[in-house]
Scaffold this motif. Sequence first.
Motif, PDB file in Angstrom:
ATOM      1  N   SER A   1       0.925  -1.318  -0.402  1.00 43.43           N
ATOM      2  CA  SER A   1      -0.166   0.209   0.403  1.00 43.43           C
ATOM      3  C   SER A   1       1.127   1.522  -0.179  1.00 43.43           C
ATOM      4  O   SER A   1       0.536   2.004  -0.547  1.00 43.43           O
ATOM      5  CB  SER A   1      -1.159   0.142   1.400  1.00 43.43           C
ATOM      6  N   THR A   2       1.717   1.214   0.648  1.00 42.09           N
ATOM      7  CA  THR A   2       2.965   2.242   1.014  1.00 42.09           C
ATOM      8  C   THR A   2       2.991   2.808  -0.417  1.00 42.09           C
ATOM      9  O   THR A   2       3.388   3.941  -0.743  1.00 42.09           O
ATOM     10  CB  THR A   2       4.000   1.986   2.187  1.00 42.09           C
ATOM     11  N   TYR A   3       3.971   1.462  -0.864  1.00 39.50           N
ATOM     12  CA  TYR A   3       4.713   1.844  -1.872  1.00 39.50           C
ATOM     13  C   TYR A   3       4.197   2.284  -3.275  1.00 39.50           C
ATOM     14  O   TYR A   3       4.650   3.363  -3.964  1.00 39.50           O
ATOM     15  CB  TYR A   3       5.286   1.348  -2.682  1.00 39.50           C
ATOM     16  N   THR A   4       2.791   1.416  -3.468  1.00 36.56           N
ATOM     17  CA  THR A   4       1.835   2.373  -4.199  1.00 36.56           C
ATOM     18  C   THR A   4       1.333   3.329  -3.965  1.00 36.56           C
ATOM     19  O   THR A   4       1.076   4.726  -5.255  1.00 36.56           O
ATOM     20  CB  THR A   4       0.217   1.104  -4.097  1.00 36.56           C
ATOM     21  N   ARG A   5       1.179   4.135  -3.019  1.00 38.53           N
ATOM     22  CA  ARG A   5       0.497   5.701  -2.117  1.00 38.53           C
ATOM     23  C   ARG A   5       1.859   6.713  -3.118  1.00 38.53           C
ATOM     24  O   ARG A   5       1.667   7.455  -2.935  1.00 38.53           O
ATOM     25  CB  ARG A   5       0.169   5.586  -1.215  1.00 38.53           C
ATOM     26  N   THR A   6       3.239   5.652  -2.961  1.00 40.27           N
ATOM     27  CA  THR A   6       4.499   6.872  -2.963  1.00 40.27           C
ATOM     28  C   THR A   6       4.560   7.146  -4.859  1.00 40.27           C
ATOM     29  O   THR A   6       4.689   8.547  -5.007  1.00 40.27           O
ATOM     30  CB  THR A   6       5.315   5.951  -2.830  1.00 40.27           C
ATOM     31  N   MET A   7       3.865   6.727  -5.229  1.00 36.78           N
ATOM     32  CA  MET A   7       3.949   6.825  -7.246  1.00 36.78           C
ATOM     33  C   MET A   7       2.151   7.912  -7.116  1.00 36.78           C
ATOM     34  O   MET A   7       3.005   9.286  -7.759  1.00 36.78           O
ATOM     35  CB  MET A   7       3.445   5.612  -7.458  1.00 36.78           C
TER      36      MET A   7
END
Length: 439
Positions: A84-90
């Motif tokens: 979830s974190t890495y997806t939102r980072t984009m």
Amino acid sequence: MTALSNSNDTAITLEEWNGSSTSKLSKTFTIQASSSSVSFKRSGARFTHLWRRLLQALVPEGFPSSVTADYVPFQIWDTLQGLSTYTRTMLSTQALLSAIGVGEKSATVIGATFQWFLRDLTGMLGGILFTFYQGSNLDSNAKMWRLAADLMNDLGMLMDLISPLFPSAFVIIVCLGSISRSFTGVASGATRAALTQHFALQDNAADISAKEGSQETVATMIGMALGMLVARITIGHPLAIWVCFLSLTLFHMYANYQAVRCLALTSLNPERTTIHLQHFMKTGKVLSPEQVSAKEHVLPLKLTVWSSKNADLLYTKVHLGTRVSSLDNMEIKEHLLSAASYYAKAKYLLVERNGTVNVIVHKDSNAADVLKSFVHALILATNVSESKSLHSDSQMWIDKHYDVFIHKLKSLGWKTERLLSPIIWRANWIYKASEKKAD
């Protein structure tokens, strides 16, 4: 290896076994040789062998016997929150770059560079300040700070996402977001070290840490791919971006909460010690790590409105490591002098004032003394409003029950070597007994 021999022929059978633990070995290859022939036989499918090799790169050697029972559920939830974190980072990075001016002719390189530098600088300073004020508390409240770290990361990403909406306050918003994420970096790194030590059952903390890095790398690659897909789909659609971001954030918070709830730590901090003591005073028994985990808080107490009515908050009435200079003349005469006689042979002094038990720790006290002083203070705090002879009653309880209490904790796997609570201030004293002893 099996060998057979007789007067006419000699045969040998060699078996190849694979596995990092003697209890988890599997046969992969067999060689049968004699003076007349040699045969080879592969055991198991090639896919099974490749899958086993892949697992060896992701899980600790000797898994699952080399880690605690809460390792697997924690890693599952931790991986999900990482995705979830890495997806939102984009999404947040896309908004941040857009606000800086990437892709616009009017944007200058020096302007974008300065804004990015200022963002990183404030984050570094924030990390130093956070370490200064809370660094010593991270180990004793690993679960709470682990959850708080990810919540601060969510806040930092939110700042990046809203920064394009307020061009006049862009620098201030991104700097606040950077400070928020700096807290995440410090707290997450420190608590991860504490959790790695907890998971290690065979002195394999380094191996667990390395495999954690591999797992995080895999989660990062998958999360980045998903993030690029989501960013591609939602580009030019602000509402879709916000729906995706907020949905992923809610899932991230839920996954983190479940992750820390899975943890059954065996170390003693003030809250876990209090839960144990109160249960022991009622039943004469202590709880297992799983039972204590279900009772302890994972959110900061100030954010838990209903917590003030919880009896387990007795530890908030104990101040461990009180400064001697904080006592005034009246308190020294009325409380310290009357209480000191009960602790002539102890490495601590307990002073009750305004409903709070203050623990003055001797400069020569060890970890065992600190744990005993805290338990003693809890007993004293329990009887503050009930007993007129506080110190004598609490001392009688310690003399009679303390060793039994510690022994029962050890029998259930609790680490009783020390109390996870920072002590900055200590003291030294010379006590001269008077003829009259007062309570």
